[in-house]
Design a protein around this motif. Structure first.
Motif, PDB file in Angstrom:
ATOM      1  N   PHE A 183     102.144 -15.561  23.253  1.00  0.00           N
ATOM      2  CA  PHE A 183     101.673 -14.428  22.096  1.00  0.00           C
ATOM      3  C   PHE A 183     101.410 -12.948  23.542  1.00  0.00           C
ATOM      4  N   LEU A 184     100.786 -13.498  24.290  1.00  0.00           N
ATOM      5  CA  LEU A 184     100.743 -12.069  25.388  1.00  0.00           C
ATOM      6  C   LEU A 184     101.966 -11.507  25.906  1.00  0.00           C
ATOM      7  N   ALA A 185     103.224 -12.662  26.669  1.00  0.00           N
ATOM      8  CA  ALA A 185     103.978 -12.620  26.486  1.00  0.00           C
ATOM      9  C   ALA A 185     104.803 -11.607  25.270  1.00  0.00           C
ATOM     10  N   LYS A 186     104.885 -11.445  25.074  1.00  0.00           N
ATOM     11  CA  LYS A 186     105.635 -11.348  23.198  1.00  0.00           C
ATOM     12  C   LYS A 186     105.097 -10.097  22.338  1.00  0.00           C
ATOM     13  N   TYR A 187     103.470 -10.255  22.016  1.00  0.00           N
ATOM     14  CA  TYR A 187     102.514  -9.301  21.653  1.00  0.00           C
ATOM     15  C   TYR A 187     102.075  -8.176  22.373  1.00  0.00           C
ATOM     16  N   PHE A 188     101.538  -8.497  23.555  1.00  0.00           N
ATOM     17  CA  PHE A 188     100.300  -7.553  23.844  1.00  0.00           C
ATOM     18  C   PHE A 188     101.061  -7.773  25.502  1.00  0.00           C
TER      19      PHE A 188
END
Length: 409
Positions: free
Chosen positions: A311-316
């Motif tokens: 999630f972090l890699a793609k959206y945050f």
């Protein structure tokens, strides 16, 4: 024969009409302001500026999660329109921004707004307007009061429950200790203070040797730390928001004061508190957790943490992974999405509250093992369990059992 056939035909037609009408009634979509066939508006206030600005990342994390939801098709075909305003941790500003969200933006609900004094300022307003005030980023005990405030629901294990857990630990580890308490001089700090005193029971009067309040407007709490040390305290409880939590750890280190140091959960972030205070100064500090710490190597192969990293890699991608406020926003947004999904096509404010109060043993994969989300019509405290932890090296180490302080609203 033809008369009988005609009557049967009329009866069949009537039954078909009733069935069609009933099906239509069941399938009918219901909306309150903020919801349509294509959109769900959610409002939020957090301090992107001011003395508690470290918490601003919560709004960014929640927004990033809803971007993920939208990219994956939304909730029941509807996109989330997340509107988040800066209130600077100032109650008057919170009132202004919340009124704007309700009366101008016309949001369906208020979600994960931060702060005890700030949420207190709009508590009665939102209940009078019958606007859901859900999963607040504050553990004040008063949010669990469905009888008097049926439109408000907290999220964290409440502050008094957490404080009682610390009190039990002190009584076990240092039964003759001299306790010095630093606390924020508002509802948030006083809620913790009450829990500590209740947990200590009859020993509170003799064990607490000093209490030092502070205002959020002050630049530093160094003088309060010096005062607590001078009173001979060998147990130090820091009831502080991140900026002042980091200062309290750092100042105790500078003074070479080595009490049994207890830090409240909401300021236990390695990224925004411990690292700025200095790892050396934070050794053996005690706190508590209900969520997995991204810096803890025991979770390196954990599916929930791998999903969080994806999630972090793609959206945050610019998030500080070590900041537990990031994983908080991710987790609480997951629960909000589950509630909205359960609402189906009935996106009325009444049904949102009904579904929020009907969560049964929900497992979020970033919460600690054994900790589940539960609510009911009489329980507006989704989380009520914590596990103690001690800071060692450059990370927290969990110890003991999952505990509950058992304090209701």
């Amino acid at each position: 024969m033809s008369v009988i056939y005609s009557r049967l035909a009329v009866a069949s037609a009537a039954l078909a009409m009733i069935a069609a009408t009933s099906t239509g009634a069941l399938a009918q979509k219901k909306y309150s302001p903020g919801a349509t066939d294509t959109e769900i508006k959610i409002g939020n206030t957090v301090p992107y500026s001011g003395p508690a600005s470290a918490y601003g990342v919560i709004g960014k994390s929640v927004g990033a999660y809803f971007n993920k939801v939208n990219a994956e098709g939304g909730i029941n075909g509807r996109k989330i329109n997340f509107i988040s305003y800066d209130d600077g941790y100032s109650p008057p500003k919170t009132v202004e921004q919340t009124r704007k969200l309700v009366e101008s933006d016309e949001v369906l609900l208020s979600f994960s707004s931060l702060g005890t004094p700030t949420n207190s300022a709009v508590h009665q307003y939102l209940n009078a307007k019958k606007v859901p005030q859900l999963f607040l980023a504050t553990g004040a005990t008063k949010w669990n009061d469905p009888k008097n405030f049926p439109w408000t629901m907290g999220w964290f294990p409440n502050y008094q429950s957490e404080a009682r857990i610390y009190a039990k630990y002190i009584l076990k580890e240092k039964p003759n200790g001299k306790i010095g308490i630093l606390y924020q001089n508002d509802d948030y700090g006083k809620d913790y203070l009450k829990g500590i005193k209740d947990g200590l029971g009859a020993k509170a009067a003799s064990m607490i040797v000093a209490e030092e309040p502070y205002e959020t407007s002050v630049p530093t709490i160094d003088s309060q730390i010096v005062a607590l040390k001078s009173k001979g305290a060998d147990v130090f409880i820091s009831i502080t928001t991140p900026k002042f939590a980091a200062q309290s750890i750092k100042k105790a280190g500078e003074l070479q004061w080595k009490p049994l140091f207890i830090l409240n959960n909401v300021s236990s972030s390695v990224g925004s508190v411990i690292k700025p205070a200095g790892f050396d100064n934070a050794q053996d500090v005690i706190s508590s957790a209900y969520a997995k710490d991204p810096t803890d190597t025991q979770w390196k192969d954990d599916k929930g943490m791998k999903d969080f990293d994806a999630f972090l890699a793609k959206y945050f991608p610019d998030a500080n992974r070590a900041d537990t406020n990031v994983i908080y926003g991710y987790a609480v947004a997951q629960v909000m999405a589950q509630v909205l999904k359960a609402c189906g096509d009935d996106l009325t404010r009444e049904n949102v509250m009904k579904q929020a109060a009907s969560i049964k043993d929900l497992q979020i994969d970033t919460l600690l093992p054994g900790i589940k989300v539960n609510t009911s019509a009489t329980n507006f405290a989704p989380l009520d369990q914590l596990q103690l932890m001690k800071f060692k090296g450059d990370s927290w180490q969990l110890f003991g059992d999952v505990l509950s302080g058992n304090v209701g609203g």
